[in-house]
Design a protein around this motif. Structure first.
Motif, PDB file in Angstrom:
ATOM      1  N   ILE A 183       0.874  -0.942  -0.357  1.00  0.00           N
ATOM      2  CA  ILE A 183       0.227  -0.186   0.030  1.00  0.00           C
ATOM      3  C   ILE A 183       0.611   1.318   0.085  1.00  0.00           C
ATOM      4  O   ILE A 183       2.112   1.834   0.488  1.00  0.00           O
ATOM      5  N   ILE A 184       0.592   2.164  -0.418  1.00  0.00           N
ATOM      6  CA  ILE A 184       1.441   3.390  -1.169  1.00  0.00           C
ATOM      7  C   ILE A 184       0.296   4.497  -0.558  1.00  0.00           C
ATOM      8  O   ILE A 184      -0.416   4.928  -1.507  1.00  0.00           O
ATOM      9  N   ALA A 227      -7.690   7.292   4.223  1.00  0.00           N
ATOM     10  CA  ALA A 227      -8.013   6.144   3.343  1.00  0.00           C
ATOM     11  C   ALA A 227      -7.219   5.020   3.783  1.00  0.00           C
ATOM     12  O   ALA A 227      -8.002   3.651   3.189  1.00  0.00           O
ATOM     13  N   LEU A 228      -6.236   4.804   4.108  1.00  0.00           N
ATOM     14  CA  LEU A 228      -5.033   3.844   4.532  1.00  0.00           C
ATOM     15  C   LEU A 228      -6.254   2.827   5.865  1.00  0.00           C
ATOM     16  O   LEU A 228      -6.148   1.688   5.745  1.00  0.00           O
ATOM     17  N   LYS A 229      -7.111   3.768   6.750  1.00  0.00           N
ATOM     18  CA  LYS A 229      -7.354   2.834   7.936  1.00  0.00           C
ATOM     19  C   LYS A 229      -8.775   2.168   7.363  1.00  0.00           C
ATOM     20  O   LYS A 229      -9.142   0.950   7.293  1.00  0.00           O
ATOM     21  N   VAL A 234       1.928  -4.463   3.760  1.00  0.00           N
ATOM     22  CA  VAL A 234       3.229  -3.922   3.136  1.00  0.00           C
ATOM     23  C   VAL A 234       2.987  -2.337   2.946  1.00  0.00           C
ATOM     24  O   VAL A 234       2.924  -2.286   2.349  1.00  0.00           O
ATOM     25  N   ILE A 235       3.445  -1.721   4.270  1.00  0.00           N
ATOM     26  CA  ILE A 235       2.949  -0.053   3.504  1.00  0.00           C
ATOM     27  C   ILE A 235       4.137   0.726   3.571  1.00  0.00           C
ATOM     28  O   ILE A 235       5.408   0.360   4.339  1.00  0.00           O
ATOM     29  N   TYR A 236       3.951   1.636   2.688  1.00  0.00           N
ATOM     30  CA  TYR A 236       5.202   2.388   2.000  1.00  0.00           C
ATOM     31  C   TYR A 236       4.925   3.793   2.231  1.00  0.00           C
ATOM     32  O   TYR A 236       3.641   4.390   1.337  1.00  0.00           O
ATOM     33  N   PRO A 237       4.576   4.674   3.104  1.00  0.00           N
ATOM     34  CA  PRO A 237       4.467   5.741   3.669  1.00  0.00           C
ATOM     35  C   PRO A 237       5.000   6.699   2.735  1.00  0.00           C
ATOM     36  O   PRO A 237       5.948   7.054   2.113  1.00  0.00           O
ATOM     37  N   THR A 238       4.096   7.712   2.506  1.00  0.00           N
ATOM     38  CA  THR A 238       4.548   8.784   1.045  1.00  0.00           C
ATOM     39  C   THR A 238       3.395  10.141   1.839  1.00  0.00           C
ATOM     40  O   THR A 238       2.542   9.656   1.706  1.00  0.00           O
ATOM     41  N   LEU A 239       3.861  11.049   0.849  1.00  0.00           N
ATOM     42  CA  LEU A 239       3.523  12.283   1.442  1.00  0.00           C
ATOM     43  C   LEU A 239       1.775  12.245  -0.366  1.00  0.00           C
ATOM     44  O   LEU A 239       2.643  10.535  -0.691  1.00  0.00           O
ATOM     45  N   VAL A 240       1.139  12.488  -0.034  1.00  0.00           N
ATOM     46  CA  VAL A 240       0.168  12.377  -1.292  1.00  0.00           C
ATOM     47  C   VAL A 240      -0.530  13.697  -1.711  1.00  0.00           C
ATOM     48  O   VAL A 240      -1.753  13.585  -2.346  1.00  0.00           O
ATOM     49  N   ILE A 252       0.032  -3.410  -6.052  1.00  0.00           N
ATOM     50  CA  ILE A 252       0.276  -2.793  -4.600  1.00  0.00           C
ATOM     51  C   ILE A 252      -0.683  -1.536  -5.362  1.00  0.00           C
ATOM     52  O   ILE A 252      -1.861  -1.519  -6.357  1.00  0.00           O
ATOM     53  N   LEU A 253      -1.064  -0.992  -4.591  1.00  0.00           N
ATOM     54  CA  LEU A 253      -2.139  -0.193  -3.698  1.00  0.00           C
ATOM     55  C   LEU A 253      -2.121   1.339  -3.607  1.00  0.00           C
ATOM     56  O   LEU A 253      -1.342   2.023  -2.863  1.00  0.00           O
TER      57      LEU A 253
END
Length: 402
Positions: A143-144, A151-153, A169-175, A200-201
């Protein structure tokens, strides 16, 4: 000239003359206003009115034009349109035949969006032939998105409900913001380098065109197209469209929809496994019956060809016994394997975990229950639902010691 000698026009002729006069008088015009009485017909054409404080005018936008808009307008939207002014002869109504439509105040962004969309479409980035197939049974899902995004929740809740056995697996980033495109590209590269997920989502909640602008970045589009891992986009609401949606391997209308498209349901998997077991057993029985029939035919031929049929019958009986024993051993092995696989699936049942003495604490947020995993989420004097093996109970925590 007397009244009798004047030319008398039919209503249709008069309306056509007015329509021709309007078309000659006005070139393409830009008009801004609020959409009213919007209707999308099965033909694909849109009909609505544009209005402001001083008046309104009927509008039509045909299917060949509205396919380039990129969002579904609604009554109350403020828009800017490029149109030809004319008159609809059968009703005598003045109307605008719209060529382009964009959100009011977003003209520059929208024009940039259309320009980039046309460029990438010409390069083939949107072609269905180049898009990768989404795995039906992914071993793990990436998940990006932003860790703080609502939205992640929603995505995690959907995945936990549909496929709790699949690792995430979460890949954190600014959106959002000027640094977001580079952050999303970096997250994509990290996922490709680790090679730990099968799909990947790429998700973000709804917002205006400026809020979602990070997903209209040209370099991000190329990064998505070049990713060896299939990507499902779930950006904004159902009516929101971004460049990332067009170039991704699959577009979902919402982040929750992306999770549903990527994760198979556990009960469906169990049904598929049962169907495979039944098909396997049927194949085995068919093979046993064929071999038994072949054996009968060989025994008959031997009984006629050999001089000592009694001895040969004894040998045949021995072979039959050995064959039956071999098939019995093989069947028992297959049954043990089936039992083993069923026990493994049973171990994944959350109810078994509860029966071993564990419990789940659930909190309620936005009318939805979610499991409490971090002690920091516990709040004094708040009510929680504790789910046990034989039922559940509501509790109120008075004091918390960490």
């Amino acid at each position: 000239m007397s009244e009798i000698s004047r030319e008398i026009l039919s209503v249709g002729d008069l309306n056509r003359a007015i329509a021709a006069s309007l078309e000659d008088r006005f070139d393409t015009v830009w008009v801004s206003g609020e959409i009213s009485n919007f209707k999308a017909y099965d033909s694909g054409h849109w009909y609505f009115s544009l209005k402001d404080e001083e008046g309104q005018i009927r509008c039509v936008m045909f299917r060949g034009r509205n396919g380039q808009v990129g969002f579904m307008p609604q009554s109350g939207d403020l828009v800017e349109v490029s149109a030809n002014l004319g008159l609809y002869v059968p009703r005598g109504d003045i109307q605008l035949t719209i060529q382009t439509l964009r959100r009011a105040g977003m003209g520059g962004l929208y024009e940039a969006f259309l320009k980039l969309k046309a460029k990438l479409a010409k390069e083939g980035l949107f072609d269905e032939e180049r898009k990768r197939e989404i795995p039906t049974h992914p071993r793990s899902i990436g998940i990006i998105t932003s860790p703080q995004a609502a939205a992640l929740k929603d995505v995690l809740s959907t995945l936990a409900r549909r496929a709790p056995h699949i690792p995430i697996v979460i890949y954190p980033t600014l959106v959002q913001g000027p640094d977001a495109p580079a952050g999303i590209i970096s997250a994509l590269k990290a996922a490709e380098k680790e090679n730990a997920v099968d799909v990947i989502l790429l998700v973000r909640g709804g917002g205006g065109i400026e809020d979602l602008w990070a997903f209209n970045d040209e370099q991000l589009a190329y990064a998505i197209a070049q990713s060896p891992i299939p990507i499902v986009s779930g950006v904004g609401h159902e009516t929101d469209f971004t460049i990332a949606d067009f170039v991704s391997d699959l577009r979902a209308p919402t982040p929750t929809g992306a999770a549903e498209l990527a994760a198979p349901r556990k009960d469906q998997m169990l049904q598929e496994l049962d169907a495979i077991i039944q098909a396997l057993l049927q194949r085995i029985n068919q093979r046993v019956e064929r071999e038994a029939q072949t054996l009968d035919q060989l025994a008959l031929r031997l009984s006629h060809a050999l001089p000592n049929p009694d001895r040969m019958r004894e040998q045949i009986q021995g072979w039959q016994q050995r064959l039956n024993q071999a098939w019995s051993v093989r069947m028992e092995s297959w049954k043990r394997n089936q039992t083993h696989y069923q026990s493994q699936l049973e171990m994944l049942n959350p109810q078994r975990t509860l029966e071993r003495g564990y419990a789940v604490i659930l909190s309620k947020e936005k009318d939805q229950l979610h499991a409490v995993r971090d002690p920091e989420e516990l709040i004094s004097n708040s009510e929680y639902l504790v789910r046990l093996a034989d039922g559940s109970a509501r509790i109120e925590i008075g004091k918390i010691k960490r």
